[in-house]
Scaffold this active site. Sequence first.
Site, PDB file in Angstrom:
ATOM      1  N   SER A   1     -58.705 -16.016  19.894  1.00  0.00           N
ATOM      2  CA  SER A   1     -57.236 -15.360  19.915  1.00  0.00           C
ATOM      3  C   SER A   1     -56.500 -15.214  21.838  1.00  0.00           C
ATOM      4  O   SER A   1     -57.413 -14.591  22.353  1.00  0.00           O
ATOM      5  CB  SER A   1     -57.149 -14.594  19.354  1.00  0.00           C
ATOM      6  OG  SER A   1     -55.845 -14.297  19.611  1.00  0.00           O
TER       7      SER A   1
ATOM      8  N   TYR B   1     -57.652  -5.743  16.518  1.00  0.00           N
ATOM      9  CA  TYR B   1     -58.094  -7.097  16.189  1.00  0.00           C
ATOM     10  C   TYR B   1     -58.144  -7.648  17.306  1.00  0.00           C
ATOM     11  O   TYR B   1     -59.498  -8.272  17.622  1.00  0.00           O
ATOM     12  CB  TYR B   1     -56.234  -7.413  15.533  1.00  0.00           C
ATOM     13  CG  TYR B   1     -56.370  -9.274  15.488  1.00  0.00           C
ATOM     14  CD1 TYR B   1     -57.662  -9.820  14.760  1.00  0.00           C
ATOM     15  CD2 TYR B   1     -55.746  -9.764  16.427  1.00  0.00           C
ATOM     16  CE1 TYR B   1     -57.963 -11.328  15.070  1.00  0.00           C
ATOM     17  CE2 TYR B   1     -55.675 -11.018  16.352  1.00  0.00           C
ATOM     18  CZ  TYR B   1     -56.948 -11.792  15.649  1.00  0.00           C
ATOM     19  OH  TYR B   1     -56.991 -13.177  15.779  1.00  0.00           O
TER      20      TYR B   1
ATOM     21  N   LYS C   1     -61.844  -9.217  18.056  1.00  0.00           N
ATOM     22  CA  LYS C   1     -62.395 -10.896  18.947  1.00  0.00           C
ATOM     23  C   LYS C   1     -62.946 -10.666  20.315  1.00  0.00           C
ATOM     24  O   LYS C   1     -63.574 -11.031  20.054  1.00  0.00           O
ATOM     25  CB  LYS C   1     -61.041 -10.916  19.218  1.00  0.00           C
ATOM     26  CG  LYS C   1     -60.276 -12.052  17.709  1.00  0.00           C
ATOM     27  CD  LYS C   1     -61.242 -12.915  17.604  1.00  0.00           C
ATOM     28  CE  LYS C   1     -60.327 -13.250  15.458  1.00  0.00           C
ATOM     29  NZ  LYS C   1     -61.356 -14.498  14.868  1.00  0.00           N
TER      30      LYS C   1
HETATM   31  P1  NAD Z   1     -56.074 -17.531   7.624  1.00  0.00           P
HETATM   32  O1  NAD Z   1     -56.494 -15.987   6.739  1.00  0.00           O
HETATM   33  O2  NAD Z   1     -55.182 -18.339   7.050  1.00  0.00           O
HETATM   34  O3  NAD Z   1     -57.390 -18.290   7.262  1.00  0.00           O
HETATM   35  C1  NAD Z   1     -58.767 -16.775   7.071  1.00  0.00           C
HETATM   36  C2  NAD Z   1     -59.637 -17.142   5.872  1.00  0.00           C
HETATM   37  O4  NAD Z   1     -60.827 -16.430   6.219  1.00  0.00           O
HETATM   38  C3  NAD Z   1     -58.499 -17.246   5.130  1.00  0.00           C
HETATM   39  O5  NAD Z   1     -59.051 -18.118   4.052  1.00  0.00           O
HETATM   40  C4  NAD Z   1     -59.584 -16.487   4.354  1.00  0.00           C
HETATM   41  O6  NAD Z   1     -59.798 -15.481   3.137  1.00  0.00           O
HETATM   42  C5  NAD Z   1     -61.108 -15.977   4.793  1.00  0.00           C
HETATM   43  N1  NAD Z   1     -61.993 -15.204   5.003  1.00  0.00           N
HETATM   44  C6  NAD Z   1     -61.356 -13.479   5.186  1.00  0.00           C
HETATM   45  N2  NAD Z   1     -62.256 -12.928   5.451  1.00  0.00           N
HETATM   46  C7  NAD Z   1     -63.321 -13.308   5.041  1.00  0.00           C
HETATM   47  C8  NAD Z   1     -64.947 -12.767   4.889  1.00  0.00           C
HETATM   48  N3  NAD Z   1     -65.467 -11.864   4.913  1.00  0.00           N
HETATM   49  N4  NAD Z   1     -65.803 -13.789   4.158  1.00  0.00           N
HETATM   50  C9  NAD Z   1     -65.195 -15.594   3.650  1.00  0.00           C
HETATM   51  N5  NAD Z   1     -63.881 -15.581   4.124  1.00  0.00           N
HETATM   52  C10 NAD Z   1     -63.199 -15.157   4.522  1.00  0.00           C
HETATM   53  O7  NAD Z   1     -56.067 -17.174   9.215  1.00  0.00           O
HETATM   54  P2  NAD Z   1     -55.806 -18.188   9.888  1.00  0.00           P
HETATM   55  O8  NAD Z   1     -54.522 -18.498  10.651  1.00  0.00           O
HETATM   56  O9  NAD Z   1     -56.169 -19.369   9.398  1.00  0.00           O
HETATM   57  O10 NAD Z   1     -56.608 -17.651  11.699  1.00  0.00           O
HETATM   58  C11 NAD Z   1     -58.343 -18.344  11.319  1.00  0.00           C
HETATM   59  C12 NAD Z   1     -58.373 -17.892  12.238  1.00  0.00           C
HETATM   60  O11 NAD Z   1     -57.825 -17.861  13.535  1.00  0.00           O
HETATM   61  C13 NAD Z   1     -59.534 -16.305  12.410  1.00  0.00           C
HETATM   62  O12 NAD Z   1     -60.093 -16.450  12.745  1.00  0.00           O
HETATM   63  C14 NAD Z   1     -57.813 -15.543  13.280  1.00  0.00           C
HETATM   64  O13 NAD Z   1     -58.240 -14.155  13.485  1.00  0.00           O
HETATM   65  C15 NAD Z   1     -57.816 -16.594  14.465  1.00  0.00           C
HETATM   66  N6  NAD Z   1     -56.855 -16.918  14.383  1.00  0.00           N
HETATM   67  C16 NAD Z   1     -55.224 -16.897  13.614  1.00  0.00           C
HETATM   68  C17 NAD Z   1     -54.277 -17.104  15.182  1.00  0.00           C
HETATM   69  C18 NAD Z   1     -52.586 -17.657  14.019  1.00  0.00           C
HETATM   70  O14 NAD Z   1     -51.646 -17.036  14.548  1.00  0.00           O
HETATM   71  N7  NAD Z   1     -52.916 -17.864  13.293  1.00  0.00           N
HETATM   72  C19 NAD Z   1     -53.982 -17.081  16.269  1.00  0.00           C
HETATM   73  C20 NAD Z   1     -55.092 -16.697  17.144  1.00  0.00           C
HETATM   74  C21 NAD Z   1     -56.320 -16.904  16.506  1.00  0.00           C
END
Ligand code: NAD
Length: 356
Positions: free
Chosen positions: A139, A163, A167
């Site tokens: 991120s 957070y 990461k």
């Molecule tokens: P999201 O919450 O929609 O997706 C994450 C998924 O992981 C969900 O389906 C959740 O149910 C699953 N999950 C959480 N904990 C879990 C566990 N212990 N075991 C199995 N599954 C688990 O989030 P997203 O926006 O799709 O983000 C995906 C990744 O990208 C994350 O790692 C997030 O930190 C990273 N990210 C997101 C953003 C953003 O703004 N959306 C920005 C930078 C990085």
Amino acid sequence: MSQLLITGGAGFIGSHTCLVLLQEGHDLIVLDDYSNSSPVALERVVALAGLQASGERSKERLQLIQGDIRDITCLEKVFIDARNAGKPIEAVIHFAGLKAVGESVREPLRYWDVNLTGSRCLLAAMNTHGCRTLVFSSSATLYGYPKDEPIPESAPIQPINPYGHSKAAVEQLLHDLASSAPNQWRIACLRYFNPVGAHPSGKIGEDPLGTPNNLFPFVSQVAVGRRKSLQVFGGDWPTSDGTGVRDYIHVMDLAEGHRAALDCMLAEPAQLLTLNLGSGQGASVLEVVRAFERASGRPVPYDVVARRNGDAAITVADPAMAFQRLGWQTQSGLDEICRDGWAWQSANPTGYSDQE
Ligand code: NAD
Ligand code: UDP
């Protein structure tokens, strides 16, 4: 084509990426505990990929496992079952994790546990089973309060919340692992800027639980009438209109970025590649509001309030390295992002809830 494990594949970015990877011909195993997502998202991915008619074949192409990345027994079984079925897992795309900054401040133990311990468990299982190709969701939050704009990958890592720390710790672990066996690991660390929007069909999109923390889902919920008005956090930032500037990236562009990173990892020699995925273009909060009003034809009333703690004025990616290494760059701008975000929000005013 490869058999891939997608952790967190039911989530926002994961579901859109699953669609692109299925369309590319890969077979997928999704491991998700649905703690922040709905299995309905993947039913819709199956339909969008045109797989529903093919019955058993569809289960071969997309296998769903409800489980936790911290559950080593579950992870072991996933790798062993895939090998026994004659389709060993060749690579992992690791989305699973927790992502809400404010929640991470209140619950640091949970964030470190899911994000770091979960990643450690996954990496250990991958290592045991000889699967050493990974695309990891990092991120732009790692950059904290960036000094340079646009931000290159070489900018200092200085996260300002749990957070971001979690990461950064995973990135460090990946470095340590790659250094321990330099000719074995193929790792792409993708530092996303602000992923937003939805698939143009409006069938899949972002469905945050409760009140959205992020600008985009909040604005679209105001437009659809679920919320009265937006609070704009600060009108006195050193930006063109005084509101915060971010680099918004269409989730389908991001999904394509994963496909490109995966192809690169599968084709090139072992390496650890860290890339920004962003557009290189900044948009202010008020520019987003106006673009969303144009796309939806609905008003988005707002009040300017105090700055939010921990916010930076401007966060914009230097995406040159992703273009150089992957030939990837964003294709959609703010208008397409808002058009597709509205297609999703207007067709699914309450997200995936109380639907089939
Ligand atoms: P999201 O919450 O929609 O997706 C994450 C998924 O992981 C969900 O389906 C959740 O149910 C699953 N999950 C959480 N904990 C879990 C566990 N212990 N075991 C199995 N599954 C688990 O989030 P997203 O926006 O799709 O983000 C995906 C990744 O990208 C994350 O790692 C997030 O930190 C990273 N990210 C997101 C953003 C953003 O703004 N959306 C920005 C930078 C990085
Ligand atoms: N923002 C806002 N009101 C909101 C949510 C966000 O004004 O309800 C602003 C925030 O201050 C920042 C921009 O919108 O300038 C993007 O915030 P978001 O939380 O979506 O992303 P991040 O700050 O994590 O980059």
